[in-house]
Design a protein around this motif. Structure first.
Motif, mmCIF file in Angstrom:
data_model
loop_
_atom_site.group_PDB
_atom_site.id
_atom_site.type_symbol
_atom_site.label_atom_id
_atom_site.label_comp_id
_atom_site.label_asym_id
_atom_site.label_seq_id
_atom_site.Cartn_x
_atom_site.Cartn_y
_atom_site.Cartn_z
ATOM 1 N N GLU A 20 0.827 -1.208 0.000
ATOM 2 C CA GLU A 20 0.000 0.000 0.000
ATOM 3 C C GLU A 20 0.861 1.257 0.000
ATOM 4 O O GLU A 20 0.538 2.252 -0.673
ATOM 5 N N MET A 23 3.013 1.435 -3.540
ATOM 6 C CA MET A 23 2.239 1.700 -4.750
ATOM 7 C C MET A 23 2.123 3.189 -5.065
ATOM 8 O O MET A 23 2.029 3.578 -6.243
ATOM 9 N N ALA A 24 2.160 4.021 -4.041
ATOM 10 C CA ALA A 24 1.989 5.460 -4.241
ATOM 11 C C ALA A 24 3.187 6.113 -4.922
ATOM 12 O O ALA A 24 3.099 7.269 -5.350
ATOM 13 N N HIS A 25 4.307 5.383 -5.055
ATOM 14 C CA HIS A 25 5.534 6.011 -5.546
ATOM 15 C C HIS A 25 6.123 5.317 -6.779
ATOM 16 O O HIS A 25 7.257 5.612 -7.160
ATOM 17 N N ASP A 27 5.524 3.448 -10.934
ATOM 18 C CA ASP A 27 4.802 3.594 -12.194
ATOM 19 C C ASP A 27 4.245 2.268 -12.704
ATOM 20 O O ASP A 27 3.210 2.239 -13.373
ATOM 21 N N LEU A 49 -5.421 -1.205 -5.586
ATOM 22 C CA LEU A 49 -4.425 -0.196 -5.221
ATOM 23 C C LEU A 49 -3.818 0.440 -6.470
ATOM 24 O O LEU A 49 -3.622 1.655 -6.527
ATOM 25 N N LYS A 51 -5.183 0.699 -9.396
ATOM 26 C CA LYS A 51 -6.200 1.555 -10.010
ATOM 27 C C LYS A 51 -6.306 2.876 -9.258
ATOM 28 O O LYS A 51 -6.401 3.949 -9.870
ATOM 29 N N GLN A 52 -6.265 2.813 -7.943
ATOM 30 C CA GLN A 52 -6.368 4.011 -7.105
ATOM 31 C C GLN A 52 -5.238 5.002 -7.404
ATOM 32 O O GLN A 52 -5.464 6.218 -7.447
ATOM 33 N N HIS A 53 -4.036 4.474 -7.631
ATOM 34 C CA HIS A 53 -2.860 5.335 -7.818
ATOM 35 C C HIS A 53 -2.485 5.536 -9.283
ATOM 36 O O HIS A 53 -1.481 6.200 -9.574
ATOM 37 N N VAL A 55 -1.414 3.333 -11.466
ATOM 38 C CA VAL A 55 -0.192 2.586 -11.772
ATOM 39 C C VAL A 55 -0.477 1.545 -12.853
ATOM 40 O O VAL A 55 -1.485 0.834 -12.790
#
Length: 242
Positions: A20, A23-25, A27, A49, A51-53, A55
């Motif tokens: 989690e 995933m925010a950092h 590509d 996750l 889809k949310q970010h 990626v």
């Protein structure tokens, strides 16, 4: 440079990695397909996750070796290996479709990745599996001295390649990764950041023999195994966007 990371490798009550947070950092998310890690619920959560970010997603198939986390080489016939790859890619592709997502590439895991890079017959078999499943999928492989040879083999199968470099692994003079069981094969954080800086600035890395190796890479592999690794991804991201 695009950052890719192996994710979705937990299964059941066993947890692997800080997905989690990582995933925010990144590509590109290389999502396990159940043979070395991952299960249907973990796949579902990891895809959500991504889809949310925003990626991009790729299948991360392996030999059928959950006990060994896919790190043990296996001798499979071409028919067996292709079937195993189709099974895993299709599983993740189906789970992705439910969430309105689409696979973009395949990156073999562990021993299968190493065998693919070391043995032409395994590489061609993986290419055939990707081409038969969906030739629009790219195959992610190690950038090195023989990249043009691999590209030519891929073109014969109608498959495009993504070349990756590794942030935290030391390279040999031959352009391969030092085996993990050798001292110094995994870089310290300071060494890793220095290698990333050199790769981004000059397109080169220093080998174990002290030589300069040119690498033409589309993406850089990072890891989110723990909180310290996620912090390192954040620092690597800063180097890659300067």
């Amino acid at each position: 440079m695009l950052l890719n990371c192996d994710l979705g490798e937990s299964f059941g009550s066993w947890t692997m990695g800080e997905d989690e947070l990582a995933m925010a950092h990144i590509d590109l998310a290389n999502i396990a397909c159940g043979f070395h890690g991952g299960d249907p619920l973990v796949m579902q959560r990891t895809l959500a996750l991504a889809k949310q970010h925003g990626v991009h997603i790729g299948a991360h198939p392996s030999y059928p070796d959950r006990q060994g986390f896919g790190r043990r080489s296996m001798v499979l016939s071409p028919t067996e290996l292709i079937a195993d790859l189709h099974y895993q890619i299709a599983a993740l592709a189906g789970m992705a479709k439910v969430q309105g997502l689409q696979l973009e590439y395949v990156k073999p895991h562990g021993a299968l990745y190493n065998d693919m890079m070391a043995k032409e017959q395994v590489f061609v078999c993986v290419l055939q599996a990707v081409a038969q499943y969906d030739p629009s999928l790219k195959l992610m492989i190690l950038a090195g001295n023989n990249s043009e040879t691999y590209r030519q083999l891929a073109e014969k199968q109608g498959v495009s390649l993504l070349f990756e470099a590794f942030a935290d692994r030391r390279y040999t003079d031959a352009g391969t990764l030092m085996p993990r069981n050798q001292a110094g094969s995994v870089l310290t954080k300071t060494e890793m950041l220095e290698q990333v800086q050199q790769l981004v600035s000059d397109g080169t890395v220093q080998t174990d023999g002290g030589n300069t190796l040119a690498l033409k890479a589309d993406t850089l592999c990072v890891h989110g195994d723990n909180l310290e690794a996620v912090d390192a991804i954040i620092e690597i991201r800063a180097l890659c966007v300067r």
